[in-house]
Write a protein that holds these residues in place. Sequence first.
Motif, PDB file in Angstrom:
ATOM      1  N   UNK A 146       0.888  -1.224   0.081  1.00  0.00           N
ATOM      2  CA  UNK A 146       0.093   0.118   0.043  1.00  0.00           C
ATOM      3  C   UNK A 146       0.837   1.254  -0.149  1.00  0.00           C
ATOM      4  N   UNK A 147       2.004   1.329   0.754  1.00  0.00           N
ATOM      5  CA  UNK A 147       2.829   2.431   0.887  1.00  0.00           C
ATOM      6  C   UNK A 147       3.471   2.571  -0.704  1.00  0.00           C
ATOM      7  N   UNK A 148       3.834   1.678  -1.237  1.00  0.00           N
ATOM      8  CA  UNK A 148       4.443   1.802  -2.582  1.00  0.00           C
ATOM      9  C   UNK A 148       3.452   2.491  -3.373  1.00  0.00           C
ATOM     10  N   UNK A 149       2.198   2.138  -3.615  1.00  0.00           N
ATOM     11  CA  UNK A 149       1.171   2.783  -4.204  1.00  0.00           C
ATOM     12  C   UNK A 149       0.965   4.275  -3.948  1.00  0.00           C
ATOM     13  N   UNK A 150       0.979   4.601  -2.467  1.00  0.00           N
ATOM     14  CA  UNK A 150       0.739   5.908  -2.109  1.00  0.00           C
ATOM     15  C   UNK A 150       2.040   6.800  -2.568  1.00  0.00           C
ATOM     16  N   UNK A 151       3.325   6.136  -2.444  1.00  0.00           N
ATOM     17  CA  UNK A 151       4.392   6.804  -2.899  1.00  0.00           C
ATOM     18  C   UNK A 151       4.405   7.541  -4.224  1.00  0.00           C
ATOM     19  N   UNK A 152       3.655   6.759  -5.251  1.00  0.00           N
ATOM     20  CA  UNK A 152       3.698   7.065  -6.577  1.00  0.00           C
ATOM     21  C   UNK A 152       3.320   8.565  -6.896  1.00  0.00           C
ATOM     22  N   UNK A 153       2.358   8.921  -5.792  1.00  0.00           N
ATOM     23  CA  UNK A 153       2.091  10.376  -5.906  1.00  0.00           C
ATOM     24  C   UNK A 153       3.028  11.450  -5.889  1.00  0.00           C
ATOM     25  N   UNK A 154       4.264  10.861  -5.586  1.00  0.00           N
ATOM     26  CA  UNK A 154       5.242  12.165  -5.199  1.00  0.00           C
ATOM     27  C   UNK A 154       5.640  12.789  -3.914  1.00  0.00           C
ATOM     28  N   UNK A 155       4.469  12.335  -2.916  1.00  0.00           N
ATOM     29  CA  UNK A 155       4.392  12.785  -1.451  1.00  0.00           C
ATOM     30  C   UNK A 155       5.736  12.387  -0.969  1.00  0.00           C
ATOM     31  N   UNK A 156       6.353  13.320  -0.391  1.00  0.00           N
ATOM     32  CA  UNK A 156       7.766  13.042   0.336  1.00  0.00           C
ATOM     33  C   UNK A 156       7.656  12.328   1.630  1.00  0.00           C
ATOM     34  N   UNK A 158       4.963  10.200   2.201  1.00  0.00           N
ATOM     35  CA  UNK A 158       4.691   8.781   1.783  1.00  0.00           C
ATOM     36  C   UNK A 158       5.998   7.821   1.339  1.00  0.00           C
ATOM     37  N   UNK A 159       6.784   8.518   0.449  1.00  0.00           N
ATOM     38  CA  UNK A 159       8.140   7.913   0.072  1.00  0.00           C
ATOM     39  C   UNK A 159       8.872   7.507   1.285  1.00  0.00           C
ATOM     40  N   UNK A 160       9.169   8.529   2.273  1.00  0.00           N
ATOM     41  CA  UNK A 160       9.695   8.005   3.494  1.00  0.00           C
ATOM     42  C   UNK A 160       9.013   6.674   4.153  1.00  0.00           C
ATOM     43  N   UNK A 161       7.937   6.701   4.338  1.00  0.00           N
ATOM     44  CA  UNK A 161       7.348   5.629   5.059  1.00  0.00           C
ATOM     45  C   UNK A 161       7.564   4.173   4.262  1.00  0.00           C
ATOM     46  N   UNK A 162       7.410   4.620   2.659  1.00  0.00           N
ATOM     47  CA  UNK A 162       7.800   3.255   2.059  1.00  0.00           C
ATOM     48  C   UNK A 162       9.216   2.917   2.248  1.00  0.00           C
ATOM     49  N   UNK A 163      10.114   3.816   2.418  1.00  0.00           N
ATOM     50  CA  UNK A 163      11.541   3.672   2.528  1.00  0.00           C
ATOM     51  C   UNK A 163      11.686   2.640   3.941  1.00  0.00           C
ATOM     52  N   UNK A 164      11.042   3.070   4.874  1.00  0.00           N
ATOM     53  CA  UNK A 164      11.402   2.774   6.184  1.00  0.00           C
ATOM     54  C   UNK A 164      10.701   1.300   6.257  1.00  0.00           C
ATOM     55  N   UNK A 165       9.440   0.938   5.721  1.00  0.00           N
ATOM     56  CA  UNK A 165       8.809  -0.359   5.462  1.00  0.00           C
ATOM     57  C   UNK A 165       9.925  -1.285   4.635  1.00  0.00           C
TER      58      UNK A 165
END
Length: 365
Positions: A146-156, A158-165
């Motif tokens: 889910x985080x990787x899908x949300x990170x595609x919006x470019x929101x920094x 969301x991208x950080x959350x995906x990176x932590x996961x």
Amino acid sequence: MGFSCGIVGLPNVGKSTLFNALGNARAESANFPFCTIEPNVGQVAVPDARLDKLASMVQPQRVIPTQMTFVDIAGLVEGASKGEGLGNQFLANIRECNVIAHVVRCFENEDIHHVSGSVDPIRDIEVIDTELLLRDIESVQKRLERAEREAKTGDPDKRKIAAYLQEVMTAFDEGTLYRALPEDHQRDQVMRELHLLTAKRVLYVANVDEAGAAEGNAHLAAVKARAEAEGADVVVICADLESQIAELDDLEERNMFLEEAGISEPGLHRLIGTGYRLLGLQTYFTAGEKEVRAWTVKGGSSAPQAAGVIHTDFERGFIKAEVMSYDDFVSHGGEKGCREVGKLRIEGKEYIVQDGDVMHFRFNV
């Protein structure tokens, strides 16, 4: 406030026997797997000699120790993360506990069946750790997708959350438990919502026989070495002896029994003390004619936060706290003596409660 301690381990390692000894709660115990299906829950008074001393001085109408909760969780087996042995249900029970007490069998006895056919505490620890890790991998993988899908919006953010996961998933794939990762406050904040099983603090409860309780054995040495490598604690307990101790109501008889067994104090005391240290908990007291009572707070709690443990109104309307150290209270014969020699202090909202403080709160709502 005390803390909840989930007792886990393979079947037939002594979990229910230990639970009965600690809480005298008569949980079902038998020489076959899964005799415990639903988790047994017991409230246990936290022993504290300071509370007894305060009560003897004040002579209140009642004495109330702080409480802790033991949860005897059914034996986990290999495949629990996939539902083996009702594993999904049992793993869910662990999420609700503050600390995991991992009971490990450290004694030989041909009359007590071991699910793996032999006694090997390190293998047993790894079986449980693997099942907890596999469940955490499943949780993180779902959240990562889910985080990787949300990170595609470019929101920094969301991208950080995906990176932590992704960082955590990589560690998991390498077999690293979450509690073994270097501390990272921001990552921990992100992961908290997942209530990861391997993030919980763990103490090993080495269940030995009577000889092992006095002299130790090779199985216990192996568990201690494993714990030292992990930075974990070990509490050595003979569950059978603890059961016998629990049957003795007379304090003098208990002390004689402990002395004969070569044990300095009941396992309950050591288990609670270790759990308190792991969670950074401490105790303060209130003492008056109606009651003397122990309260548990997190170390570093302010006076208003400590007051809030009694009632939220106390915290919301906090004005001041009258504080005496336990040592001063005892040395000067109680509150009156402390007042006379200037050992009763008035503290405000910034005061950080110390272990053993005797306190009275003033508040206005």
